[in-house]
Design a protein around this motif. Sequence first.
Motif, PDB file in Angstrom:
ATOM      1  N   ASN A  56      13.120  -2.642  -5.386  1.00 30.08           N
ATOM      2  CA  ASN A  56      13.876  -3.434  -6.359  1.00 30.08           C
ATOM      3  C   ASN A  56      12.983  -4.393  -7.145  1.00 30.08           C
ATOM      4  N   LEU A  57      11.891  -4.799  -6.531  1.00 31.31           N
ATOM      5  CA  LEU A  57      10.955  -5.693  -7.217  1.00 31.31           C
ATOM      6  C   LEU A  57      10.088  -4.956  -8.224  1.00 31.31           C
ATOM      7  N   CYS A  58       9.887  -3.663  -7.998  1.00 29.23           N
ATOM      8  CA  CYS A  58       8.944  -2.890  -8.803  1.00 29.23           C
ATOM      9  C   CYS A  58       9.531  -2.549 -10.176  1.00 29.23           C
ATOM     10  N   ASP A  59       9.618  -3.570 -11.014  1.00 28.50           N
ATOM     11  CA  ASP A  59      10.142  -3.408 -12.370  1.00 28.50           C
ATOM     12  C   ASP A  59       9.210  -4.165 -13.318  1.00 28.50           C
ATOM     13  N   PRO A  60       8.110  -3.527 -13.760  1.00 28.03           N
ATOM     14  CA  PRO A  60       7.102  -4.213 -14.574  1.00 28.03           C
ATOM     15  C   PRO A  60       7.659  -4.899 -15.818  1.00 28.03           C
ATOM     16  N   LYS A  61       8.639  -4.274 -16.462  1.00 27.49           N
ATOM     17  CA  LYS A  61       9.187  -4.852 -17.692  1.00 27.49           C
ATOM     18  C   LYS A  61       9.850  -6.198 -17.422  1.00 27.49           C
ATOM     19  N   LYS A  62      10.682  -6.255 -16.384  1.00 29.45           N
ATOM     20  CA  LYS A  62      11.360  -7.518 -16.039  1.00 29.45           C
ATOM     21  C   LYS A  62      10.356  -8.557 -15.536  1.00 29.45           C
ATOM     22  N   LEU A  63       9.392  -8.110 -14.746  1.00 27.57           N
ATOM     23  CA  LEU A  63       8.387  -9.029 -14.223  1.00 27.57           C
ATOM     24  C   LEU A  63       7.547  -9.610 -15.356  1.00 27.57           C
ATOM     25  N   LEU A  77       7.238 -17.577  -7.941  1.00 31.39           N
ATOM     26  CA  LEU A  77       8.031 -16.519  -7.319  1.00 31.39           C
ATOM     27  C   LEU A  77       7.589 -15.127  -7.777  1.00 31.39           C
ATOM     28  N   VAL A  78       7.319 -14.995  -9.064  1.00 30.19           N
ATOM     29  CA  VAL A  78       6.889 -13.692  -9.586  1.00 30.19           C
ATOM     30  C   VAL A  78       5.544 -13.302  -8.976  1.00 30.19           C
ATOM     31  N   LEU A  79       4.634 -14.267  -8.870  1.00 33.43           N
ATOM     32  CA  LEU A  79       3.343 -13.980  -8.254  1.00 33.43           C
ATOM     33  C   LEU A  79       3.514 -13.617  -6.782  1.00 33.43           C
ATOM     34  N   ARG A  80       4.459 -14.256  -6.128  1.00 34.26           N
ATOM     35  CA  ARG A  80       4.745 -13.914  -4.727  1.00 34.26           C
ATOM     36  C   ARG A  80       5.209 -12.454  -4.642  1.00 34.26           C
ATOM     37  N   ALA A  81       6.051 -12.058  -5.585  1.00 33.19           N
ATOM     38  CA  ALA A  81       6.519 -10.665  -5.619  1.00 33.19           C
ATOM     39  C   ALA A  81       5.355  -9.713  -5.861  1.00 33.19           C
ATOM     40  N   LEU A  82       4.457 -10.080  -6.762  1.00 30.30           N
ATOM     41  CA  LEU A  82       3.322  -9.217  -7.081  1.00 30.30           C
ATOM     42  C   LEU A  82       2.331  -9.129  -5.924  1.00 30.30           C
ATOM     43  N   VAL A  83       2.221 -10.195  -5.155  1.00 27.45           N
ATOM     44  CA  VAL A  83       1.383 -10.140  -3.954  1.00 27.45           C
ATOM     45  C   VAL A  83       1.924  -9.072  -3.011  1.00 27.45           C
ATOM     46  N   MET A  84       3.236  -9.077  -2.803  1.00 27.90           N
ATOM     47  CA  MET A  84       3.855  -8.096  -1.911  1.00 27.90           C
ATOM     48  C   MET A  84       3.667  -6.676  -2.445  1.00 27.90           C
ATOM     49  N   LEU A  85       3.876  -6.492  -3.737  1.00 28.82           N
ATOM     50  CA  LEU A  85       3.740  -5.170  -4.338  1.00 28.82           C
ATOM     51  C   LEU A  85       2.292  -4.677  -4.299  1.00 28.82           C
ATOM     52  N   SER A  86       1.348  -5.589  -4.518  1.00 27.11           N
ATOM     53  CA  SER A  86      -0.063  -5.184  -4.584  1.00 27.11           C
ATOM     54  C   SER A  86      -0.621  -4.798  -3.224  1.00 27.11           C
ATOM     55  N   GLU A  87       0.092  -5.115  -2.173  1.00 25.84           N
ATOM     56  CA  GLU A  87      -0.347  -4.724  -0.830  1.00 25.84           C
ATOM     57  C   GLU A  87      -0.026  -3.261  -0.538  1.00 25.84           C
ATOM     58  N   THR A  88       0.784  -2.645  -1.402  1.00 27.16           N
ATOM     59  CA  THR A  88       1.187  -1.247  -1.220  1.00 27.16           C
ATOM     60  C   THR A  88       0.489  -0.380  -2.252  1.00 27.16           C
ATOM     61  N   MET A  91       2.304   1.177  -5.260  1.00 26.35           N
ATOM     62  CA  MET A  91       2.857   0.332  -6.321  1.00 26.35           C
ATOM     63  C   MET A  91       1.792  -0.413  -7.110  1.00 26.35           C
ATOM     64  N   VAL A  92       0.526  -0.155  -6.803  1.00 29.70           N
ATOM     65  CA  VAL A  92      -0.563  -0.856  -7.475  1.00 29.70           C
ATOM     66  C   VAL A  92      -0.585  -0.566  -8.973  1.00 29.70           C
ATOM     67  N   THR A  93      -0.245   0.660  -9.375  1.00 27.88           N
ATOM     68  CA  THR A  93      -0.245   1.019 -10.806  1.00 27.88           C
ATOM     69  C   THR A  93       0.710   0.126 -11.588  1.00 27.88           C
ATOM     70  N   ASP A  94       1.879  -0.167 -11.009  1.00 22.64           N
ATOM     71  CA  ASP A  94       2.846  -1.035 -11.685  1.00 22.64           C
ATOM     72  C   ASP A  94       2.346  -2.471 -11.767  1.00 22.64           C
ATOM     73  N   VAL A  95       1.627  -2.902 -10.743  1.00 26.22           N
ATOM     74  CA  VAL A  95       1.066  -4.260 -10.753  1.00 26.22           C
ATOM     75  C   VAL A  95      -0.092  -4.342 -11.734  1.00 26.22           C
ATOM     76  N   GLN A  96      -0.859  -3.277 -11.836  1.00 23.87           N
ATOM     77  CA  GLN A  96      -2.061  -3.262 -12.659  1.00 23.87           C
ATOM     78  C   GLN A  96      -1.779  -3.586 -14.124  1.00 23.87           C
ATOM     79  N   VAL A 124      -5.434  -5.494  -5.590  1.00 23.36           N
ATOM     80  CA  VAL A 124      -5.503  -4.414  -6.584  1.00 23.36           C
ATOM     81  C   VAL A 124      -6.889  -3.779  -6.593  1.00 23.36           C
ATOM     82  N   ILE A 125      -7.930  -4.617  -6.640  1.00 25.58           N
ATOM     83  CA  ILE A 125      -9.301  -4.108  -6.661  1.00 25.58           C
ATOM     84  C   ILE A 125      -9.575  -3.233  -5.444  1.00 25.58           C
ATOM     85  N   ARG A 126      -9.030  -3.629  -4.316  1.00 24.03           N
ATOM     86  CA  ARG A 126      -9.257  -2.880  -3.076  1.00 24.03           C
ATOM     87  C   ARG A 126      -8.671  -1.477  -3.141  1.00 24.03           C
TER      88      ARG A 126
END
Length: 223
Positions: A56-63, A77-88, A91-96, A124-126
């Motif tokens: 549900n968080l993985c929505d680049p347009k809304k983020l 809060l948004v950065l907190r969401a991106l931290v969680m997403l970037s650990e997977t 979902m890194v492509t959406d965070v990138q 992300v770099i990892r």
Amino acid sequence: MWKVMLSFPMTSEKILQELENVLQDKRVCASLQAHPVHTSLLNFAMMHPTKHVLLNLCDPKKLLTLLSLSSLPILWLVLRALVMLSETSQMVTDVQVLLPEVMEALQYENTHINMKALTIFKNVIRHLEKKEASPIALALAGRLLPLFNDVSSEVRECSMLLFKDLMESVLWWKKGEMKKTVHRAIIPLLFRMSDETESVAKVQISDLAIDEGTGCADTRRVF
């Protein structure tokens, strides 16, 4: 009010509780320029990162829309969401695609914001191959230099370690561009060799290989 609140070493749970209470007030949301579609996403950002929450968080347009708002608590809060997403890795492509906006978050000079932004880049770099990581490394490296002198020892250490990762992420034919930034980093790193925080001082010697005798950066491993 929120900037002052986030400047103190509070626990994440307490901050989230305060934010959740604030987001229940429609008038407050209106003043933050946050619409119902945004607050629903922010509510997911407060939850434990289960698979359902991450989807549900993985929505680049809304983020992206939320990152553009001039609101420190929403940015946090948004950065907190991106931290969680970037650990997977899935979902890194959406965070990138949001990394330019994440980079702009460093301008606020807030410890909590900086730490989350640095963690996102580290994650992300990892996950990326050098071909994808190289342009990110070249764009970000120079932005990290002011953080070497941040008031927070945690930010100083994290930014230096990330800088090391960036040095190693550059493609060999782009190392000339990176070397210019490395040279700019030598003086601030030398000043930190006697940092009052031992873990920060050790970064200079063991991880970035600053030679105590010559005062030079040993970049042979990456250049």
